[in-house]
Write a protein that holds these residues in place. Structure first.
Motif, short mmCIF file in Angstrom:
data_model
loop_
_atom_site.label_atom_id
_atom_site.label_comp_id
_atom_site.label_asym_id
_atom_site.label_seq_id
_atom_site.Cartn_x
_atom_site.Cartn_y
_atom_site.Cartn_z
N PRO A 143 37.29 -17.14 9.81
CA PRO A 143 38.30 -16.10 9.96
C PRO A 143 38.01 -14.91 9.06
CG PRO A 143 39.13 -17.82 8.53
CD PRO A 143 37.80 -18.30 9.06
N THR A 144 38.70 -13.82 9.30
CA THR A 144 38.54 -12.64 8.48
C THR A 144 38.83 -12.97 7.02
OG1 THR A 144 39.16 -10.30 8.32
CG2 THR A 144 40.94 -11.84 8.83
N HIS A 166 47.12 -11.10 9.38
CA HIS A 166 47.38 -12.53 9.19
C HIS A 166 47.43 -13.25 10.53
CE1 HIS A 166 47.91 -12.12 4.95
NE2 HIS A 166 49.09 -11.52 5.00
N GLN A 167 48.10 -12.65 11.50
CA GLN A 167 48.19 -13.26 12.83
C GLN A 167 46.81 -13.33 13.50
OE1 GLN A 167 51.10 -10.59 14.51
NE2 GLN A 167 52.82 -11.95 14.02
N PHE A 168 46.00 -12.29 13.29
CA PHE A 168 44.65 -12.25 13.85
C PHE A 168 43.80 -13.39 13.28
CE2 PHE A 168 40.26 -10.51 13.21
CZ PHE A 168 39.86 -10.60 14.52
N GLN A 201 53.36 -3.80 8.72
CA GLN A 201 53.04 -4.27 10.07
C GLN A 201 51.56 -4.62 10.21
OE1 GLN A 201 54.61 -1.86 13.30
NE2 GLN A 201 56.45 -1.36 12.12
N LEU A 202 50.70 -3.84 9.56
CA LEU A 202 49.26 -4.12 9.63
C LEU A 202 48.93 -5.42 8.90
CD1 LEU A 202 46.35 -3.52 10.28
CD2 LEU A 202 46.32 -1.81 8.43
N GLU A 203 49.54 -5.62 7.75
CA GLU A 203 49.31 -6.85 7.00
C GLU A 203 49.69 -8.07 7.84
OE1 GLU A 203 50.42 -8.56 2.55
OE2 GLU A 203 51.90 -7.35 3.64
N ILE A 204 50.85 -8.02 8.48
CA ILE A 204 51.29 -9.13 9.34
C ILE A 204 50.31 -9.33 10.49
CG2 ILE A 204 53.08 -9.83 10.98
CD1 ILE A 204 55.11 -8.38 9.11
N ALA A 205 49.88 -8.21 11.11
CA ALA A 205 48.97 -8.30 12.26
C ALA A 205 47.64 -8.93 11.88
CB ALA A 205 48.75 -6.92 12.86
N MET A 235 41.14 -18.84 13.97
CA MET A 235 41.01 -20.27 13.70
C MET A 235 41.38 -21.10 14.92
SD MET A 235 39.63 -20.77 10.85
CE MET A 235 39.82 -22.55 10.93
N THR A 236 42.38 -20.64 15.68
CA THR A 236 42.75 -21.35 16.91
C THR A 236 41.57 -21.36 17.87
OG1 THR A 236 45.08 -20.73 16.66
CG2 THR A 236 44.34 -21.34 18.88
N TRP A 237 40.85 -20.23 17.97
CA TRP A 237 39.68 -20.16 18.86
C TRP A 237 38.59 -21.13 18.39
CZ3 TRP A 237 38.89 -17.09 23.29
CH2 TRP A 237 37.62 -17.26 23.87
N PHE A 238 38.32 -21.13 17.07
CA PHE A 238 37.25 -21.99 16.56
C PHE A 238 37.59 -23.46 16.76
CE2 PHE A 238 36.62 -18.28 13.44
CZ PHE A 238 35.79 -17.62 14.33
N ARG A 239 38.87 -23.83 16.59
CA ARG A 239 39.26 -25.22 16.85
C ARG A 239 39.11 -25.53 18.33
NH1 ARG A 239 38.53 -27.13 11.92
NH2 ARG A 239 40.06 -26.37 10.38
N GLY A 240 39.38 -24.54 19.17
CA GLY A 240 39.17 -24.71 20.60
C GLY A 240 37.70 -24.92 20.94
#
Length: 304
Positions: A10-11, A262-264, A256-260, A269-274
């Motif tokens: 992740p980033t 974190h969500q990114f 808003q950018l900080e939240i975005a 990580m969801t993609w890598f687990r996939g």
């Protein structure tokens, strides 16, 4: 040794310094897997941090102009061209980045086509049921001998029409040499604790703003790139542009950018687990280990 080493994570997990350190040990060159670092003059916001490479050759960074819409098909072609050049020099190719789709596409050898939109065909298909479109697609696939699509193509009329559009184009414009082979790779994942990742993301965002990220985006706007084109790139370019054009205050932009971001990172990580569920073996390494220890762990895996 496998033909390719892949370092993903992740980033803010420290992928690039690790890839550069490994490259110096094994005589490697780095192939970036970042969907936004391909753009010139988008440096601070995309986190290019070119100083991290410290003389290590890198590829697929600064290869197109901002305002254009680079895509997966282009990346796959550009990756394979650079990969073959690296191999021809006897160097070790190291794929490094956080854009999971790009990584998976080149490792699996996705079969993609640069298919333009066919409006007359779309007009003819409009109003047909999903069942009708599915039958048409199956017939086209049989004619093409295609295994390009899977069941997700036909979970909606829109997807089915696009799949028909692709198969129709391929039937009329056969490209027997278009298929790119899958590539065997040792995959290293940089694993970073969620709270530490959040802390590093916030610290890095503050640092990038102090380094002039707002001025970078303002310069892109002043060069004639429309605001909507920058907003299209998301994250830093979306929220900073909205601040510059007056849609957000500075504090709103930061929050808003900080939240975005974190969500990114969570989506990455969801993609890598996939990927692991889809059959990839990812060897996870703790991001907090000393650099030398991380490199030694990778070298040990290479020599297994």
């Amino acid at each position: 040794m496998k033909r390719l080493i892949t370092i993903l994570g992740p980033t803010a997990s420290g992928k690039t310094p690790l890839a550069a350190s490994l490259a110096r040990r094994v005589g490697g060159e780095i192939l970036s897997a970042d969907s936004r670092q391909v753009y010139r003059r988008m440096d601070i916001g995309t986190g290019k941090d070119l100083s991290d490479y410290a003389g290590v050759p890198y590829h697929l960074i600064d290869i197109c102009e901002p305002g254009t819409k680079y895509n997966l098909f282009q990346y796959q072609q550009d990756f394979f061209d650079a990969y073959q050049q690296i191999e021809s020099r006897g160097a070790v190719p190291i794929l490094c980045g956080g854009t999971g789709l790009y990584i998976e596409a080149v490792l699996k050898g996705y079969k993609l086509s640069p298919v333009p939109q066919n409006q007359p065909l779309r007009d003819r298909l409009e109003g047909k049921s999903l069942a009708e479109l599915t039958r048409m697609l199956e017939e086209l696939k049989a004619k093409n001998g295609s295994n390009m699509h899977n069941k997700t193509d036909v979970d909606s009329c829109q997807r089915a029409i696009r799949a028909i559009e692709i198969e129709t184009y391929n039937l009329e414009n056969p490209m027997p040499c278009r298929e790119l082979p899958p590539i065997d790779s040792l995959i290293i994942g940089v694993n970073i604790d969620r709270e530490l990742r959040r802390e590093k993301i916030t610290h890095r965002l503050k640092a990038r703003l102090e380094e002039g990220m707002v001025d970078e985006v303002r310069g892109l706007l002043d060069s004639g790139i429309p605001a909507d084109d920058l907003i299209y790139y998301g994250l830093e370019y979306k929220f900073v542009t909205e601040y510059i054009v007056g849609r957000l205050s500075y504090d709103e932009m930061f929050r808003q950018l900080e939240i975005a971001i974190h969500q990114f990172a969570k989506r990455q990580m969801t993609w890598f687990r996939g990927m692991e569920r889809r059959g990839f073996t990812i060897n996870w390494i703790d991001a907090t280990l000393p650099m030398e220890e991380k490199v030694e762990k990778i070298l040990a895996l290479l020599n297994m």
